[in-house]
Design a protein around this motif. Sequence first.
Motif, PDB file in Angstrom:
ATOM      1  N   ARG A 173       7.761  12.089   2.559  1.00  0.00           N
ATOM      2  CA  ARG A 173       9.111  11.878   2.027  1.00  0.00           C
ATOM      3  C   ARG A 173       9.070  11.763   0.504  1.00  0.00           C
ATOM      4  N   LEU A 174       8.145  10.967  -0.002  1.00  0.00           N
ATOM      5  CA  LEU A 174       8.014  10.825  -1.453  1.00  0.00           C
ATOM      6  C   LEU A 174       7.737  12.165  -2.122  1.00  0.00           C
ATOM      7  N   ALA A 175       6.911  12.986  -1.477  1.00  0.00           N
ATOM      8  CA  ALA A 175       6.552  14.286  -2.043  1.00  0.00           C
ATOM      9  C   ALA A 175       7.762  15.200  -2.218  1.00  0.00           C
ATOM     10  N   SER A 200       2.472  10.498  -5.641  1.00  0.00           N
ATOM     11  CA  SER A 200       2.092   9.690  -6.787  1.00  0.00           C
ATOM     12  C   SER A 200       3.022   9.959  -7.970  1.00  0.00           C
ATOM     13  N   ALA A 201       3.371  11.230  -8.190  1.00  0.00           N
ATOM     14  CA  ALA A 201       4.303  11.586  -9.272  1.00  0.00           C
ATOM     15  C   ALA A 201       5.672  10.953  -9.033  1.00  0.00           C
ATOM     16  N   ALA A 202       6.091  10.918  -7.785  1.00  0.00           N
ATOM     17  CA  ALA A 202       7.379  10.305  -7.458  1.00  0.00           C
ATOM     18  C   ALA A 202       7.340   8.804  -7.757  1.00  0.00           C
ATOM     19  N   LEU A 203       6.275   8.130  -7.357  1.00  0.00           N
ATOM     20  CA  LEU A 203       6.155   6.695  -7.606  1.00  0.00           C
ATOM     21  C   LEU A 203       6.074   6.402  -9.101  1.00  0.00           C
ATOM     22  N   MET A 204       5.330   7.216  -9.831  1.00  0.00           N
ATOM     23  CA  MET A 204       5.228   7.019 -11.272  1.00  0.00           C
ATOM     24  C   MET A 204       6.599   7.176 -11.913  1.00  0.00           C
ATOM     25  N   ALA A 205       7.290   8.276 -11.599  1.00  0.00           N
ATOM     26  CA  ALA A 205       8.554   8.582 -12.266  1.00  0.00           C
ATOM     27  C   ALA A 205       9.676   7.614 -11.906  1.00  0.00           C
ATOM     28  N   ARG A 206       9.637   7.050 -10.725  1.00  0.00           N
ATOM     29  CA  ARG A 206      10.664   6.084 -10.319  1.00  0.00           C
ATOM     30  C   ARG A 206      10.698   4.855 -11.216  1.00  0.00           C
ATOM     31  N   HIS A 207       9.547   4.505 -11.791  1.00  0.00           N
ATOM     32  CA  HIS A 207       9.448   3.230 -12.488  1.00  0.00           C
ATOM     33  C   HIS A 207       8.937   3.344 -13.926  1.00  0.00           C
ATOM     34  N   THR A 215      -9.016  -4.691  -4.913  1.00  0.00           N
ATOM     35  CA  THR A 215      -8.428  -4.654  -3.571  1.00  0.00           C
ATOM     36  C   THR A 215      -6.959  -4.259  -3.541  1.00  0.00           C
ATOM     37  N   ASP A 216      -6.304  -4.287  -4.697  1.00  0.00           N
ATOM     38  CA  ASP A 216      -4.893  -3.904  -4.726  1.00  0.00           C
ATOM     39  C   ASP A 216      -4.648  -2.923  -5.865  1.00  0.00           C
ATOM     40  N   PRO A 217      -3.531  -2.181  -5.804  1.00  0.00           N
ATOM     41  CA  PRO A 217      -3.260  -1.170  -6.821  1.00  0.00           C
ATOM     42  C   PRO A 217      -2.555  -1.708  -8.055  1.00  0.00           C
ATOM     43  N   GLY A 218      -2.488  -3.008  -8.219  1.00  0.00           N
ATOM     44  CA  GLY A 218      -1.788  -3.576  -9.365  1.00  0.00           C
ATOM     45  C   GLY A 218      -0.331  -3.815  -9.032  1.00  0.00           C
ATOM     46  N   ASP A 219       0.478  -3.987 -10.064  1.00  0.00           N
ATOM     47  CA  ASP A 219       1.874  -4.364  -9.838  1.00  0.00           C
ATOM     48  C   ASP A 219       2.862  -3.207  -9.871  1.00  0.00           C
ATOM     49  N   TRP A 220       2.381  -1.977  -9.956  1.00  0.00           N
ATOM     50  CA  TRP A 220       3.295  -0.826  -9.956  1.00  0.00           C
ATOM     51  C   TRP A 220       3.888  -0.678  -8.552  1.00  0.00           C
ATOM     52  N   PRO A 221       5.205  -0.663  -8.444  1.00  0.00           N
ATOM     53  CA  PRO A 221       5.841  -0.610  -7.115  1.00  0.00           C
ATOM     54  C   PRO A 221       5.454   0.630  -6.302  1.00  0.00           C
ATOM     55  N   GLY A 222       5.111   0.400  -5.047  1.00  0.00           N
ATOM     56  CA  GLY A 222       4.911   1.475  -4.089  1.00  0.00           C
ATOM     57  C   GLY A 222       3.515   2.029  -3.941  1.00  0.00           C
ATOM     58  N   LEU A 223       2.609   1.705  -4.844  1.00  0.00           N
ATOM     59  CA  LEU A 223       1.283   2.333  -4.802  1.00  0.00           C
ATOM     60  C   LEU A 223       0.460   1.954  -3.578  1.00  0.00           C
ATOM     61  N   GLU A 224       0.803   0.883  -2.937  1.00  0.00           N
ATOM     62  CA  GLU A 224       0.085   0.471  -1.726  1.00  0.00           C
ATOM     63  C   GLU A 224       0.127   1.577  -0.661  1.00  0.00           C
ATOM     64  N   ILE A 225       1.158   2.397  -0.670  1.00  0.00           N
ATOM     65  CA  ILE A 225       1.297   3.483   0.315  1.00  0.00           C
ATOM     66  C   ILE A 225       0.115   4.460   0.225  1.00  0.00           C
ATOM     67  N   ALA A 257      -8.364  12.483  -7.623  1.00  0.00           N
ATOM     68  CA  ALA A 257      -7.970  13.097  -8.898  1.00  0.00           C
ATOM     69  C   ALA A 257      -6.501  13.507  -8.878  1.00  0.00           C
ATOM     70  N   SER A 258      -6.055  14.108  -7.809  1.00  0.00           N
ATOM     71  CA  SER A 258      -4.658  14.528  -7.715  1.00  0.00           C
ATOM     72  C   SER A 258      -3.715  13.329  -7.759  1.00  0.00           C
ATOM     73  N   ILE A 259      -4.095  12.246  -7.112  1.00  0.00           N
ATOM     74  CA  ILE A 259      -3.274  11.038  -7.102  1.00  0.00           C
ATOM     75  C   ILE A 259      -3.192  10.421  -8.491  1.00  0.00           C
ATOM     76  N   ARG A 260      -4.275  10.454  -9.239  1.00  0.00           N
ATOM     77  CA  ARG A 260      -4.311   9.843 -10.579  1.00  0.00           C
ATOM     78  C   ARG A 260      -3.572  10.659 -11.638  1.00  0.00           C
ATOM     79  N   LEU A 261      -3.445  11.969 -11.445  1.00  0.00           N
ATOM     80  CA  LEU A 261      -2.902  12.841 -12.489  1.00  0.00           C
ATOM     81  C   LEU A 261      -1.590  12.367 -13.104  1.00  0.00           C
ATOM     82  N   PRO A 262      -0.561  12.032 -12.330  1.00  0.00           N
ATOM     83  CA  PRO A 262       0.705  11.635 -12.956  1.00  0.00           C
ATOM     84  C   PRO A 262       0.566  10.397 -13.843  1.00  0.00           C
TER      85      PRO A 262
END
Length: 143
Positions: free
Chosen positions: A12-14, A69-76, A101-111, A123-128
Amino acid sequence: MAATLYNAEILRLATEIPHQGRLESPHASAEKRSPVCGSRVIVDVCMDADGRIAALGQEVRACALGQASAALMARHAIGRRSAELAAARDALTGFLAGAQTDPGDWPGLEILRPAIPHKARHASIRLPFEAVAEAAAQARIAA
């Protein structure tokens, strides 16, 4: 394993990537590519007088994980400072590498947790996040 990795939320995010398309007159741009899978992300930013992202544009050519990942980055990303973006990039990198153990405080990255054992996808996830952090840092220096 693929069903868990590419779950309904990832897919869905994609399909819901905000701020698609390049900005006409960005303050800075950054392009990142993954040599492993060929994914590519270009991020354009305009910064406000307080050093926060005021406008964002992106062109994403990536797998579903990179698109999510691009969607999560751009949302916030709008309203964030360069240091916040660099911290998010670093936290995501550490999370995927298993260094934290966690992805930090950026919303949604736990997915993205199911991708941890799939190193070829990191690498693809980190790009955005790499691209937005680099573009914001360049814009800050140019200001």
